[in-house]
Every structure is written in structure tokens, then in C-alpha cells.
Design a protein around this motif. Sequence first.
Motif, PDB file in Angstrom:
ATOM      1  N   CYS A  42       0.840  -1.195   0.000  1.00 13.76           N
ATOM      2  CA  CYS A  42       0.000   0.000   0.000  1.00 13.76           C
ATOM      3  C   CYS A  42       0.877   1.247   0.000  1.00 13.76           C
ATOM      4  O   CYS A  42       2.090   1.172   0.166  1.00 13.76           O
ATOM      5  N   ALA A  43       0.257   2.393  -0.211  1.00 15.27           N
ATOM      6  CA  ALA A  43       0.976   3.669  -0.186  1.00 15.27           C
ATOM      7  C   ALA A  43       0.250   4.616   0.756  1.00 15.27           C
ATOM      8  O   ALA A  43      -0.940   4.879   0.588  1.00 15.27           O
ATOM      9  N   MET A  44       0.969   5.127   1.758  1.00 12.90           N
ATOM     10  CA  MET A  44       0.381   6.070   2.703  1.00 12.90           C
ATOM     11  C   MET A  44       0.706   7.490   2.264  1.00 12.90           C
ATOM     12  O   MET A  44       1.848   7.831   2.021  1.00 12.90           O
ATOM     13  N   GLN A  45      -0.332   8.303   2.137  1.00 13.71           N
ATOM     14  CA  GLN A  45      -0.164   9.680   1.692  1.00 13.71           C
ATOM     15  C   GLN A  45       0.057  10.595   2.901  1.00 13.71           C
ATOM     16  O   GLN A  45      -0.818  10.727   3.761  1.00 13.71           O
ATOM     17  N   LEU A  46       1.223  11.193   2.992  1.00 16.26           N
ATOM     18  CA  LEU A  46       1.575  11.998   4.155  1.00 16.26           C
ATOM     19  C   LEU A  46       0.716  13.247   4.304  1.00 16.26           C
ATOM     20  O   LEU A  46       0.542  13.762   5.407  1.00 16.26           O
ATOM     21  N   CYS A  47       0.172  13.742   3.201  1.00 20.56           N
ATOM     22  CA  CYS A  47      -0.612  14.979   3.252  1.00 20.56           C
ATOM     23  C   CYS A  47      -1.957  14.788   3.950  1.00 20.56           C
ATOM     24  O   CYS A  47      -2.395  15.639   4.742  1.00 20.56           O
ATOM     25  N   CYS A  48      -2.623  13.649   3.673  1.00 24.02           N
ATOM     26  CA  CYS A  48      -3.972  13.418   4.202  1.00 24.02           C
ATOM     27  C   CYS A  48      -4.088  12.151   5.044  1.00 24.02           C
ATOM     28  O   CYS A  48      -5.162  11.832   5.546  1.00 24.02           O
ATOM     29  N   SER A  49      -2.977  11.408   5.147  1.00 30.31           N
ATOM     30  CA  SER A  49      -2.920  10.160   5.923  1.00 30.31           C
ATOM     31  C   SER A  49      -3.840   9.075   5.378  1.00 30.31           C
ATOM     32  O   SER A  49      -4.232   8.165   6.116  1.00 30.31           O
ATOM     33  N   LYS A  50      -4.176   9.150   4.118  1.00 27.22           N
ATOM     34  CA  LYS A  50      -4.976   8.107   3.503  1.00 27.22           C
ATOM     35  C   LYS A  50      -4.065   6.982   2.998  1.00 27.22           C
ATOM     36  O   LYS A  50      -3.002   7.235   2.433  1.00 27.22           O
ATOM     37  N   VAL A  51      -4.497   5.748   3.211  1.00 23.57           N
ATOM     38  CA  VAL A  51      -3.767   4.587   2.718  1.00 23.57           C
ATOM     39  C   VAL A  51      -4.479   4.097   1.460  1.00 23.57           C
ATOM     40  O   VAL A  51      -5.670   3.782   1.503  1.00 23.57           O
ATOM     41  N   ILE A  52      -3.750   4.068   0.346  1.00 26.25           N
ATOM     42  CA  ILE A  52      -4.340   3.657  -0.921  1.00 26.25           C
ATOM     43  C   ILE A  52      -3.544   2.485  -1.487  1.00 26.25           C
ATOM     44  O   ILE A  52      -2.412   2.227  -1.076  1.00 26.25           O
ATOM     45  N   CYS A  53      -4.130   1.778  -2.433  1.00 20.87           N
ATOM     46  CA  CYS A  53      -3.414   0.670  -3.057  1.00 20.87           C
ATOM     47  C   CYS A  53      -2.393   1.216  -4.053  1.00 20.87           C
ATOM     48  O   CYS A  53      -2.542   2.332  -4.561  1.00 20.87           O
ATOM     49  N   LYS A  54      -1.359   0.444  -4.322  1.00 21.94           N
ATOM     50  CA  LYS A  54      -0.309   0.903  -5.226  1.00 21.94           C
ATOM     51  C   LYS A  54      -0.810   1.021  -6.664  1.00 21.94           C
ATOM     52  O   LYS A  54      -0.256   1.763  -7.465  1.00 21.94           O
ATOM     53  N   GLY A  55      -1.868   0.279  -6.978  1.00 23.69           N
ATOM     54  CA  GLY A  55      -2.454   0.387  -8.310  1.00 23.69           C
ATOM     55  C   GLY A  55      -2.961   1.792  -8.569  1.00 23.69           C
ATOM     56  O   GLY A  55      -2.682   2.393  -9.612  1.00 23.69           O
ATOM     57  N   CYS A  56      -3.704   2.343  -7.599  1.00 24.31           N
ATOM     58  CA  CYS A  56      -4.227   3.709  -7.735  1.00 24.31           C
ATOM     59  C   CYS A  56      -3.107   4.733  -7.662  1.00 24.31           C
ATOM     60  O   CYS A  56      -3.152   5.767  -8.342  1.00 24.31           O
ATOM     61  N   PHE A  57      -2.105   4.448  -6.851  1.00 26.03           N
ATOM     62  CA  PHE A  57      -0.964   5.348  -6.730  1.00 26.03           C
ATOM     63  C   PHE A  57      -0.228   5.468  -8.060  1.00 26.03           C
ATOM     64  O   PHE A  57       0.076   6.572  -8.531  1.00 26.03           O
ATOM     65  N   ILE A  58       0.027   4.322  -8.705  1.00 24.01           N
ATOM     66  CA  ILE A  58       0.741   4.320  -9.978  1.00 24.01           C
ATOM     67  C   ILE A  58      -0.120   4.903 -11.092  1.00 24.01           C
ATOM     68  O   ILE A  58       0.361   5.628 -11.960  1.00 24.01           O
ATOM     69  N   ALA A  59      -1.417   4.608 -11.065  1.00 24.93           N
ATOM     70  CA  ALA A  59      -2.320   5.142 -12.091  1.00 24.93           C
ATOM     71  C   ALA A  59      -2.290   6.668 -12.079  1.00 24.93           C
ATOM     72  O   ALA A  59      -2.314   7.313 -13.139  1.00 24.93           O
ATOM     73  N   ASN A  60      -2.226   7.244 -10.886  1.00 21.05           N
ATOM     74  CA  ASN A  60      -2.159   8.707 -10.766  1.00 21.05           C
ATOM     75  C   ASN A  60      -0.847   9.236 -11.342  1.00 21.05           C
ATOM     76  O   ASN A  60      -0.832  10.252 -12.049  1.00 21.05           O
ATOM     77  N   LEU A  61       0.262   8.545 -11.057  1.00 16.48           N
ATOM     78  CA  LEU A  61       1.558   8.966 -11.588  1.00 16.48           C
ATOM     79  C   LEU A  61       1.585   8.931 -13.107  1.00 16.48           C
ATOM     80  O   LEU A  61       2.108   9.839 -13.772  1.00 16.48           O
ATOM     81  N   VAL A  62       1.004   7.865 -13.674  1.00 15.20           N
ATOM     82  CA  VAL A  62       0.963   7.715 -15.135  1.00 15.20           C
ATOM     83  C   VAL A  62       0.150   8.837 -15.768  1.00 15.20           C
ATOM     84  O   VAL A  62       0.554   9.431 -16.774  1.00 15.20           O
ATOM     85  N   THR A  63      -1.004   9.137 -15.162  1.00 13.56           N
ATOM     86  CA  THR A  63      -1.861  10.206 -15.681  1.00 13.56           C
ATOM     87  C   THR A  63      -1.147  11.552 -15.644  1.00 13.56           C
ATOM     88  O   THR A  63      -1.197  12.334 -16.601  1.00 13.56           O
ATOM     89  N   GLU A  64      -0.473  11.824 -14.548  1.00 16.82           N
ATOM     90  CA  GLU A  64       0.250  13.092 -14.407  1.00 16.82           C
ATOM     91  C   GLU A  64       1.359  13.211 -15.445  1.00 16.82           C
ATOM     92  O   GLU A  64       1.572  14.288 -16.028  1.00 16.82           O
ATOM     93  N   LYS A  65       2.029  12.105 -15.691  1.00 19.94           N
ATOM     94  CA  LYS A  65       3.136  12.134 -16.655  1.00 19.94           C
ATOM     95  C   LYS A  65       2.618  12.337 -18.071  1.00 19.94           C
ATOM     96  O   LYS A  65       3.170  13.121 -18.847  1.00 19.94           O
ATOM     97  N   ARG A  66       1.548  11.618 -18.421  1.00 22.35           N
ATOM     98  CA  ARG A  66       0.995  11.726 -19.775  1.00 22.35           C
ATOM     99  C   ARG A  66       0.430  13.117 -20.049  1.00 22.35           C
ATOM    100  O   ARG A  66       0.585  13.656 -21.141  1.00 22.35           O
ATOM    101  N   GLN A  67      -0.231  13.688 -19.057  1.00 22.38           N
ATOM    102  CA  GLN A  67      -0.854  14.999 -19.238  1.00 22.38           C
ATOM    103  C   GLN A  67       0.037  16.159 -18.784  1.00 22.38           C
ATOM    104  O   GLN A  67      -0.392  17.307 -18.805  1.00 22.38           O
ATOM    105  N   LYS A  68       1.267  15.813 -18.380  1.00 22.67           N
ATOM    106  CA  LYS A  68       2.247  16.812 -17.948  1.00 22.67           C
ATOM    107  C   LYS A  68       1.688  17.701 -16.836  1.00 22.67           C
ATOM    108  O   LYS A  68       1.770  18.931 -16.886  1.00 22.67           O
TER     109      LYS A  68
END
Length: 251
Positions: A42-68
Motif C-alpha cells: 500500500c501507499a500512505m499519503q503523508l498529506c492526508c494520511s490516507k492509505v491507498i493501493c499501489k495500483g491507484c498510486f501508480i495510475a495517478n503517476l501515469v496520468t500526471e506524466k501523460r498529461q504533464k
Amino acid sequence: MSQEPQSVQHAPDERLFHQPESNHLGDCPICCIPLPYDVTRCAMQLCCSKVICKGCFIANLVTEKRQKLKPKCPFCREPLKSKAKMYKNTMKRIQANDPVATFQFAADCQKAGDTTKAVEMYTKAAELGDAEAHLRLAGMYHNGQGVETSIEKEMIHLEAAALLGHPIARHTLGSHEMMKGNIERGMKHYIIASNLGNKMSMTSVMDGYKRGYVTKEELADTLRTHKVAYDAMNTPKRLETEAILGSRGLN
């Protein structure tokens, strides 16, 4: 050394052997699929303390990279901050009695070798209801890290974590009971952990069936419930993402 919180004590059997509806982490707040009970998945987000799955974490990174896009938290959409600002934010959340932030800070202290501070912060997180903190404290009392070795306190924290739905703590309790010759109690723990998707416990239940410790009906019911819980946590897409991360040394 930290004092044991007065609220932590042995649970009566009626509570101890109650089957939790889900593991201690619940569902990913983004995809709403049950989170793996292994926090390293899992991935813990330090800003909001939410624990999310790595699938959603990576999906967000991919989207950010593609859309700059500028990096933001996948959940609260807070812009990525500097380490100094993130540390300040973590301290604020700890002061506000955030159990997830407190646990993460404790884990960082333990990793840095400050076991005394780690015990202090794990204890605070445990008092706030963090199951993983209870499990870590159990391990520290078992190994005498930052505290005096205490089997009694180890068991108390294992029970507390198990009551909060932690499958690993539950399996460990089962193993302790089996080693003491308490077969019925041990198998009860294994069945509960199996129903939460724990593979080690499911293997132990199958072994228990071979030895005559559980009935054919109990085994069948446990196998069905285990499969539902395990499959829910381990969707093909999630396993594919983790495999990619692993191949790149990022998991």
C-alpha cells in the motif's frame, strides 16, 4: 521506556474469537477494492494520511506524466510538498491525534534506529486504534527492542491487533496457541485469519483437517470465504501493477 496504555488488556474469548467483517485496512478510498493487509503493498499519503493501493498510486503517476501535470496526492489532490513541509504537516497531524501519521512517524523512527522513540509513537498510535502499531509493538516486546522483553505484553498487543482485523496478528496468535497445545483455540484463530484472506492460515487449516482438528464442513466453509477475501484483495489488475513495479525494483 514507554508505559503500557491502561486500555490495553487481554480480551475475553467472546470478543477475541469474533470474526471481523474485513481486515484492519478496509478498502482503498479511490478504487473501493479491499486493501491488501500487507502495508508494503500500500501507499500512505503523508498529506492526508490516507492509505491507498499501489495500483491507484501508480495510475495517478501515469496520468500526471501523460498529461504533464504537477504532482498531486491521488486522494486529496494536495500538491506535492518539500520534505520539510511534509514533515511539518506530519507533526501537525500527530498533534491532532492522527493514528496513521503517528504510526508512519514511529516506523520512520524504528527504521532510523531510534527504538525508544519508535515505542513511544507506536504506543500512541496503538492507543488511537492503529492495528499495525499494535503488531509492531508486539514484535518489539518479543525482541526487546526499546523495551524489556515481555511475552505478556506481546500477546496483549497481538490480541488488540487481531481484534482490529489484522490477519497476520491473528495467524501469530494461532501459532502461539498451537505451540502451547491448545489445538481448538489455535484452529479458531487460523480460521478467522483465513476468512480475511491470509494464505498461511488457510494452509494451516488444511493441515488441521488432515490431522482431524477441523471438520470437512469447516474446511469447505473456510475455503469458500478465504477465496472471496483473497480474490478481492488480489485483482488481476492490481497483481499486474505490482509485478511491473517489482520488475523495475520499485515495489
